[in-house]
Design a protein around this motif. Structure first.
Motif, short mmCIF file in Angstrom:
data_model
loop_
_atom_site.label_atom_id
_atom_site.label_comp_id
_atom_site.label_asym_id
_atom_site.label_seq_id
_atom_site.Cartn_x
_atom_site.Cartn_y
_atom_site.Cartn_z
N LEU A 126 -8.79 -2.81 6.61
CA LEU A 126 -8.96 -1.98 5.43
C LEU A 126 -7.72 -1.80 4.56
CD1 LEU A 126 -11.16 -0.31 3.98
CD2 LEU A 126 -10.30 1.69 5.22
N PRO A 127 -6.55 -1.46 5.10
CA PRO A 127 -5.41 -1.10 4.22
C PRO A 127 -4.93 -2.29 3.38
CG PRO A 127 -5.04 -0.36 6.48
CD PRO A 127 -6.20 -1.29 6.52
N ILE A 128 -4.37 -1.95 2.23
CA ILE A 128 -3.73 -2.92 1.35
C ILE A 128 -2.23 -2.66 1.37
CG2 ILE A 128 -3.46 -3.65 -1.06
CD1 ILE A 128 -6.41 -2.72 -1.47
N LYS A 129 -1.44 -3.68 1.70
CA LYS A 129 0.02 -3.51 1.66
C LYS A 129 0.48 -3.33 0.23
CE LYS A 129 1.84 -5.87 5.73
NZ LYS A 129 2.73 -6.98 6.18
N LEU A 130 1.36 -2.35 0.02
CA LEU A 130 1.87 -2.07 -1.31
C LEU A 130 3.13 -2.88 -1.59
CD1 LEU A 130 1.35 1.79 -1.44
CD2 LEU A 130 0.09 0.04 -2.71
N PRO A 131 3.27 -3.36 -2.81
CA PRO A 131 4.50 -4.09 -3.17
C PRO A 131 5.67 -3.11 -3.31
CG PRO A 131 3.11 -3.78 -5.10
CD PRO A 131 2.32 -3.27 -3.93
N LYS A 132 6.86 -3.65 -3.25
CA LYS A 132 8.04 -2.83 -3.52
C LYS A 132 8.01 -2.40 -4.98
CE LYS A 132 10.06 -3.52 0.54
NZ LYS A 132 10.28 -2.43 1.51
N SER A 133 8.14 -1.13 -5.22
CA SER A 133 8.11 -0.63 -6.60
C SER A 133 8.68 0.78 -6.63
CB SER A 133 6.67 -0.62 -7.13
OG SER A 133 5.96 0.50 -6.66
N SER A 134 8.81 1.31 -7.84
CA SER A 134 9.30 2.68 -8.01
C SER A 134 8.17 3.70 -7.99
CB SER A 134 10.06 2.79 -9.34
OG SER A 134 9.21 2.49 -10.42
N HIS A 135 6.93 3.26 -7.81
CA HIS A 135 5.80 4.17 -7.82
C HIS A 135 5.82 5.06 -6.57
CE1 HIS A 135 4.32 0.77 -10.33
NE2 HIS A 135 3.87 1.77 -11.08
#
Length: 345
Positions: A126-135
């Protein structure tokens, strides 16, 4: 045994039914990951569930909310591809992985327990890996419902093209996310609101091309036609439902698409328009959406991450009962411009 804070609707009909419990922190099974929830985002659906206006099934004592981001804190023995510390986004449906949404029975925060808690065990698919970002985690959580819905709208049937025109209703999370995506895709954008102050803010902060105050222009479809030199718009994000569909059809171009995503505006039954004849006369498509799939959300995440796009969050509240109730009331008031979030961590 370690415990966590969990919110549940012990009754519905008012916010008094939102209660806080201490419950055991689950352990990840062989094919699961344990996620520490760091940010939650609210939807109008959460208000509708609270006030009994939500039309789909809701389980008893449900944990509210469907949108969350967090980090992996435990990985099941047979799980590959995740490590402790990974930042992840949780799709709102545990079943809608790709293709059309088949039903509304697997969505978090309604028929099954949702995200307003500190820890969640979820299947590793289920989970989606998040990209490196400032969010922030709250910002990423705010993309779950809005990002999947908008991506499904613009790219789930046909495709939004540069130079096309998009009409957005109101300044809530879906509309502003659609505005950000449409601008990034090279489209011309028009947004409506009853507040000149909100319209000025959206123009200054998000660069919308045209604004319409629907109180100043009750026949806002005529204003859309004026702005587009009588051509109409190629895409309409309709979140009003019965109360806005007539003018949405009047606004859309011949052969255009209306995405029916909400039910915020009602109309008396005897004033319901003849939608069938109106749609036939425009040769347009009215497409109902139940958000989007995990695949569509992942594509939206990649788009936001690679382009460094803004995720519109208006206000963030704390993870205490009075704060959560205040957040729900703020969302219900309609004063927000973008999403309303809960900072769990």
């Amino acid at each position: 045994m370690s415990t966590q804070t969990v919110f549940r609707w012990t009754s519905r009909g008012s916010y008094d039914g939102l209660q806080v419990f201490q419950e055991p922190i689950p352990r990840a099974g062989d094919h699961e990951v344990l996620v520490k929830v760091r940010g939650v985002s609210l939807n109008y659906r959460d208000v509708a569930i609270a006030n009994l206006s939500y039309p789909l099934p809701v389980k008893e004592d449900v944990v509210p909310c469907s949108d969350a981001a967090g980090e992996v804190v435990q990985v099941g023995g047979r799980v590959e591809g995740f490590s402790v510390g990974d930042a992840v986004l949780l799709p709102a449906s545990v079943a809608a992985l790709y293709g059309p949404i088949k039903d509304g029975l697997h969505t978090l925060g309604g028929p099954i327990d949702g995200t307003l808690r500190e820890y969640m065990c979820v299947p590793a698919y289920l989970p989606i890996k998040l990209p490196k970002s400032s969010h922030s985690f709250v910002q990423w959580a705010s993309l779950v419902g809005t990002g999947s819905t908008v991506w499904n709208s613009f790219y789930g049937y046909g495709s939004l093209k540069p130079g096309q025109t998009v009409l957005l209703q109101g300044t809530g999370g879906v509309s502003l996310t659609a505005l950000v995506f449409a601008k990034a895709a090279g489209a011309t954008t028009i947004i409506t609101s009853s507040s000149d102050e909100k319209l000025e803010y959206v123009k200054a902060q998000f660069g919308v091309d045209h604004t319409i105050n629907y109180k100043t222009h009750p026949d806002w479809a005529a204003e859309v036609q004026r702005i587009t030199d009588g051509q109409g718009v190629d895409h309409v994000i309709d979140n009003g439902g019965a109360g806005t569909i007539e003018q949405s059809i009047a606004s859309v171009a011949y052969g255009g698409i209306i995405y029916a995503i909400g039910f915020l505006a009602n109309v008396a039954q005897d004033k319901m328009p003849d939608v069938t004849m109106a749609v036939i006369s425009k040769g347009c498509i009215v497409r109902g959406l139940l958000a989007g799939s995990k695949q569509q959300l992942e594509e939206a995440v990649n788009f936001v991450g690679s382009r460094g796009l803004v995720i519109p969050v208006d206000k963030t509240f704390g993870f205490a009962r009075d704060e959560v109730v205040a957040a729900l009331k703020y969302l219900e008031s309609g004063k927000h411009i973008g999403k309303v979030g809960i900072n769990v961590a």
